[in-house]
Design a protein around this motif. Structure first.
Motif, mmCIF file in Angstrom:
data_model
loop_
_atom_site.group_PDB
_atom_site.id
_atom_site.type_symbol
_atom_site.label_atom_id
_atom_site.label_comp_id
_atom_site.label_asym_id
_atom_site.label_seq_id
_atom_site.Cartn_x
_atom_site.Cartn_y
_atom_site.Cartn_z
ATOM 1 N N GLY A 16 0.838 -1.197 0.000
ATOM 2 C CA GLY A 16 0.000 0.000 0.000
ATOM 3 C C GLY A 16 0.871 1.244 0.000
ATOM 4 N N ALA A 17 0.385 2.268 0.698
ATOM 5 C CA ALA A 17 1.066 3.569 0.637
ATOM 6 C C ALA A 17 2.261 3.618 1.580
ATOM 7 C CB ALA A 17 0.068 4.672 0.945
ATOM 8 N N GLY A 18 3.145 2.661 1.486
ATOM 9 C CA GLY A 18 4.388 2.685 2.257
ATOM 10 C C GLY A 18 4.215 2.132 3.658
ATOM 11 N N TYR A 19 5.275 2.246 4.435
ATOM 12 C CA TYR A 19 5.259 1.781 5.821
ATOM 13 C C TYR A 19 4.168 2.530 6.589
ATOM 14 C CZ TYR A 19 6.796 1.127 10.636
ATOM 15 O OH TYR A 19 6.840 0.844 11.977
ATOM 16 N N GLN A 20 3.419 1.782 7.371
ATOM 17 C CA GLN A 20 2.276 2.379 8.066
ATOM 18 C C GLN A 20 2.376 2.154 9.567
ATOM 19 O OE1 GLN A 20 -0.677 3.755 6.487
ATOM 20 N NE2 GLN A 20 0.546 3.700 4.622
ATOM 21 N N GLU A 21 2.233 3.209 10.306
ATOM 22 C CA GLU A 21 1.909 3.080 11.726
ATOM 23 C C GLU A 21 1.176 4.358 12.097
ATOM 24 O OE1 GLU A 21 5.975 2.903 13.567
ATOM 25 O OE2 GLU A 21 5.286 4.669 14.645
ATOM 26 N N ALA A 22 0.648 4.400 13.303
ATOM 27 C CA ALA A 22 -0.008 5.632 13.717
ATOM 28 C C ALA A 22 1.052 6.730 13.675
ATOM 29 C CB ALA A 22 -0.560 5.478 15.125
ATOM 30 N N GLY A 23 0.877 7.699 12.772
ATOM 31 C CA GLY A 23 1.859 8.772 12.661
ATOM 32 C C GLY A 23 2.706 8.686 11.413
ATOM 33 N N THR A 24 2.627 7.592 10.700
ATOM 34 C CA THR A 24 3.329 7.507 9.427
ATOM 35 C C THR A 24 2.370 6.956 8.383
ATOM 36 O OG1 THR A 24 5.525 7.224 10.378
ATOM 37 C CG2 THR A 24 5.228 6.426 8.157
ATOM 38 N N GLY A 25 2.151 7.730 7.354
ATOM 39 C CA GLY A 25 1.240 7.304 6.296
ATOM 40 C C GLY A 25 0.620 8.500 5.599
ATOM 41 N N VAL A 26 -0.348 8.215 4.758
ATOM 42 C CA VAL A 26 -1.026 9.256 3.983
ATOM 43 C C VAL A 26 -2.369 9.556 4.652
ATOM 44 C CG1 VAL A 26 -2.087 9.770 1.751
ATOM 45 C CG2 VAL A 26 0.107 8.582 1.843
ATOM 46 N N TYR A 27 -2.644 10.822 4.890
ATOM 47 C CA TYR A 27 -3.873 11.233 5.590
ATOM 48 C C TYR A 27 -4.589 12.317 4.786
ATOM 49 C CZ TYR A 27 -1.610 8.749 9.412
ATOM 50 O OH TYR A 27 -1.007 7.779 10.179
ATOM 51 N N ALA A 28 -5.900 12.290 4.883
ATOM 52 C CA ALA A 28 -6.700 13.281 4.151
ATOM 53 C C ALA A 28 -6.656 14.629 4.866
ATOM 54 C CB ALA A 28 -8.142 12.789 4.054
ATOM 55 N N CYS A 29 -6.726 15.703 4.085
ATOM 56 C CA CYS A 29 -6.864 17.050 4.644
ATOM 57 C C CYS A 29 -7.883 17.799 3.789
ATOM 58 C CB CYS A 29 -5.507 17.759 4.706
ATOM 59 S SG CYS A 29 -4.799 18.075 3.087
ATOM 60 N N ALA A 30 -7.943 19.117 3.941
ATOM 61 C CA ALA A 30 -9.028 19.874 3.301
ATOM 62 C C ALA A 30 -9.020 19.747 1.783
ATOM 63 C CB ALA A 30 -8.930 21.344 3.704
ATOM 64 N N ASP A 31 -7.862 19.726 1.161
ATOM 65 C CA ASP A 31 -7.823 19.774 -0.297
ATOM 66 C C ASP A 31 -7.038 18.604 -0.904
ATOM 67 O OD1 ASP A 31 -5.392 20.585 0.668
ATOM 68 O OD2 ASP A 31 -5.111 22.205 -0.784
ATOM 69 N N GLY A 32 -6.975 17.490 -0.186
ATOM 70 C CA GLY A 32 -6.251 16.345 -0.749
ATOM 71 C C GLY A 32 -5.645 15.507 0.357
ATOM 72 N N PHE A 33 -4.379 15.207 0.202
ATOM 73 C CA PHE A 33 -3.712 14.332 1.163
ATOM 74 C C PHE A 33 -2.358 14.915 1.555
ATOM 75 C CE2 PHE A 33 -6.388 11.659 -1.534
ATOM 76 C CZ PHE A 33 -7.090 10.906 -0.596
ATOM 77 N N VAL A 34 -1.947 14.550 2.767
ATOM 78 C CA VAL A 34 -0.562 14.843 3.180
ATOM 79 C C VAL A 34 0.097 13.522 3.584
ATOM 80 C CG1 VAL A 34 -0.817 17.252 3.890
ATOM 81 C CG2 VAL A 34 -1.343 15.412 5.522
#
Lengths: 368, 404
Positions: free
Chosen positions: A221-239
């Motif tokens: 998926g979108a790379g290594y994942q843990e709480a605090g590392t990953g792709v998150y939604a924001c107002a105009d897309g993702f960070v």
């Protein structure tokens, strides 16, 4: 100012797998002549993206010579172009010169001081040398495709024919190495680039994981994942947020401090000592809880605002930029990265050489 | 025998982690002498990054580090020590190229920026490759390989339209685009210096370098044709995808690039559902891509990936099983017998795998001169032979804690 490759004469024949190498040489001041086959004679196995923007981009800065349809005239034309060149960039087939009409062993191609850069999907020798391939297929055969995509779906390619760009990059490097040898010894040589091998250099540490630890890396998926590392939604897309294991502990505490200042609902739970444990943070519950908190916080903030403020606070947050975001980037604008081409903005140099700056002549086309 | 293309070229290499070391590895493969500067107090972070060979030497076991640093010499030098500067200047005076990938201002803070180094080596070629360049409002923003993939637009463009973007699965810009652009720039500068005697400064913004390999996407957006992520599909061919095959997580990539090959394809797969007249032409196949892919996936799932790929390739249809790293190392994809990887013996790690030189030059081939160096393995020899320091000076520097 002069150009780094001033005086270098290059003839380019073939498909998109060599085209980016020609663009790089043109940008460094070589005279790159693209010999174009009549459409009806282009081998079906060549990989050519028909989109005019792609072709314009790949061939910008080159001269273009149409090759005749008639066999004898075409052989004569290609022989003349090779005879007046220091370097050939041949791509798409194991023996491109033979494909366009200059038979193997022709003295023009065998010239002792000629640098022949030959790019093909599977290399120029071996059982598979003539087999067809595309970017997708080379990415699969080189092991790159296995690393991309969601675990619950098929492996997914990198955008933009990256296997062909990789082959061109290795071709550009190999050609310049051979040019240096030629200038020192007078001797030419062949530079052989296999798209599959080029792709296999992009596997990060996957070969070593298999070799040393017996671990086979697959798509996650979108790379290594843990709480605090990953792709998150924001107002105009993702960070993309990286305050987990691969970052610093300071980033995590800085983010919690920011949550506190912003009065984010539920963020106080992240101060529980269990959240300092990366194994806990990898659990699905922890990841989901963090995602809720962060996305609530980010819902009213744009990716650009999050980026700038996170940087000020020493937190590794970065926008997942779209092409439009990049065109609007204040940073790239301040650096004059984009180049004006009529009423268009064109992508600027991949690097900046102080004494021999990048420059692509405009427009593409016209015989030198 | 013809000399290696970069024989006699000396590179003082401050790059670490991602893009830089891969680039300087290529320079070493083709004959340059690459001197890697790091220290026990601030080692290349990859030395602590998996995968690892067994053993007790924590900084000498990483296969990730080893692969990127084969064939280099290592000097242990604590750059935070005030006397490190005199050592660097001695080495820089005897070097042709200096490379670094720090945040802007780091070398300048040590008074070892380009302007300082050319006082001892006027024709130096100097490469700085920071994340976003050396100027501009975001120049000093921190970042990692993973953040660069997001920043450059590539992450956004990879994946499916019905989900968040998925990216490339690796820090791709670190592995090929940025190191290879860096090498192209250095080689161009070397050729220019050969011709004129002049060195120069190269600035490679890793962001701008990466934007060049997705340039068409940016230029399409500029004319209102922004591309969007579309899985494995492309506009000018269908089907063009990755389909399940027999076995656990086994897949085949298939590209049917034109109508003629579609006809050949349907002759092989012989599925009545795919014989609809509409599908004979690209427009019809694009209009029904979901159905075609569903039917195909059900059919491929019953077949062996290798057998199916062989049958398709025999009909001139591009196809390949999706190879995993273990298969490649077992030479299933032919890369081992082609010489694309090599196993080298390392004094701590034992035998482990390295990527062999790409591209292949027939007269002056690249070669891996040796495995990755132990941290500081070459310190004394380099300082003596290249820096011209005598043994007492070296002892003194070591006693002062500079060479660690």
């Amino acid at each position: 100012m002069s150009a780094a490759l001033e005086g270098l004469r290059v003839v380019e024949i073939g498909d998109d797998s060599g085209a980016y190498a020609g663009r790089l040489y043109a940008g460094l001041g070589a005279r790159v002549v693209r010999a174009r086959l009549p459409d009806a004679l282009v081998p079906r196995d060549w990989n050519i993206d028909p989109d005019p923007v792609v072709q314009d981009y790949l061939h910008r800065g080159k001269f273009e010579v149409p090759l005749p349809e008639q066999d004898a005239a075409r052989a004569e034309a290609i022989a003349a172009l090779v005879a007046e060149s220091d370097v050939t960039l041949e791509s798409g087939s194991p023996d491109v010169l033979a494909v366009v009409g200059l038979p193997s062993g022709d003295p023009v191609a065998d010239r002792a001081d000629l640098v022949r850069v030959r790019i093909s999907p599977w290399g120029v020798e071996g059982d598979r040398a003539g087999d067809p391939a595309t970017d997708l297929v080379s990415s699969a055969a080189g092991g790159f495709l296995a690393l991309g995509g969601w675990p619950d779906r098929a492996p997914t390619r990198a955008f933009g024919d990256q296997s062909l760009r990789m082959a061109s990059l290795y071709a550009a490097v190999g050609g310049l190495l051979a040019v240096r040898t030629r200038r020192q010894s007078g001797q030419g040589q062949e530079v052989r680039v296999s798209v599959q091998e080029s792709v296999a250099t992009a596997l990060e540490n996957a070969l070593q994981f298999s070799d040393l630890e017996g671990v086979v890396r697959r798509r996650v998926g979108a790379g290594y994942q843990e709480a605090g590392t990953g792709v998150y939604a924001c107002a105009d897309g993702f960070v993309y947020v990286m305050v987990g294991r691969l970052s610093t502990a300071q980033g995590w505490s800085n983010l919690l401090a920011w949550f506190d200042e912003a009065g984010v609902d539920g963020a106080e739970m992240l101060r529980d000592p269990q959240w300092t444990d990366h194994e806990f943070r990898r659990t699905p519950d922890a990841q989901a809880a963090f995602r809720r908190i962060f996305e609530d916080f980010a819902a009213a903030r744009t990716k650009a605002d999050l980026y700038v403020e996170a940087q000020r606070r020493n937190i590794a947050v970065c926008p997942v930029n779209s092409p439009e975001d990049l065109l609007a980037s204040e940073h790239l604008a301040a650096r004059d990265f984009f180049v004006r081409g009529g009423n268009r903005r064109l992508v600027g140099a991949p690097y900046r050489l102080s004494a021999t700056p990048w420059s692509l002549r405009e427009p593409t086309g016209a015989t030198p | 025998m013809t000399a290696a293309p970069l024989a006699g070229l000396r590179v003082l290499d401050f790059t670490w982690v991602g893009a830089g070391p891969i680039g300087t590895k290529i320079l070493a493969e083709f004959g340059a002498e690459v001197i890697k500067i790091e220290s026990v107090t601030r080692p290349d972070p990859l030395r602590r990054t998996a995968p690892f060979a067994p053993g007790d030497a924590p900084l000498e076991r990483s296969g990730y580090f080893a692969d990127r640093n084969a064939g280099k010499r290592s000097v242990a030098l604590d750059m935070s020590h005030p006397r490190a500067r005199e050592v660097v200047l001695r080495l820089a005076a005897q070097s042709d190229v200096c490379t670094q990938s720090f945040r802007p201002g780091t070398m300048e803070k040590w008074r070892l920026g380009y302007e300082d180094l050319i006082t001892v080596r006027p024709d130096l070629i100097y490469l700085a490759m920071p994340m976003q360049g050396e100027s501009g409002p975001h120049a000093t923003f921190s970042g990692f390989g993973a953040t660069l993939v997001a920043l450059c637009g590539l992450h956004e463009l990879c994946g499916y339209p019905d989900r968040e973007p998925v990216g490339t699965g690796t820090n791709y810009p670190d592995h090929v685009p940025n190191p290879m652009h860096a090498v192209v720039a250095i080689l161009a500068a070397v050729l220019h210096r050969d011709a004129t005697g002049d060195g120069q400064r190269i600035e490679l913004s890793q962001l701008e370098s990466t934007l060049n390999v997705i340039g068409p996407a940016i230029e399409m957006a500029d004319i209102g044709r922004t591309p969007h992520r579309s899985g494995n599909r492309i506009p000018h061919a269908a089907p063009h995808g990755v389909f399940p095959t027999r076995g656990d997580d086994r897949w085949i990539a298939i590209s049917v690039m034109d109508d003629e090959r579609w006809a050949a394809f349907t002759a092989i797969c012989d599925l009545p559902a795919l014989r609809a007249p509409d599908y004979a032409h690209l427009a019809g196949r694009k209009a029904h891509e979901d159905e075609i892919e569903r039917a195909l996936a059900a059919w491929t799932a019953e077949r062996d990936a290798d057998e199916l790929a062989a049958a398709l390739v025999a009909a001139r249809i591009a196809a390949s099983p999706v190879r995993t790293a273990d298969e490649l190392l077992d030479d299933v994809g032919g890369l081992v017998s082609a010489g694309a990887v090599q196993w080298l013996d390392h004094p701590v790690m034992g035998t482990s795998v390295y990527t062999a030189p790409t591209p292949r030059l027939t007269r002056t081939p690249g070669s891996l001169a040796g495995p990755a160096p132990l941290l500081g393995a070459d310190t004394d020899e380099v300082l003596r032979e290249i820096g011209g320091l005598d043994p007492d000076e070296i002892l003194d520097l070591r006693a002062a804690g500079v060479l660690t």
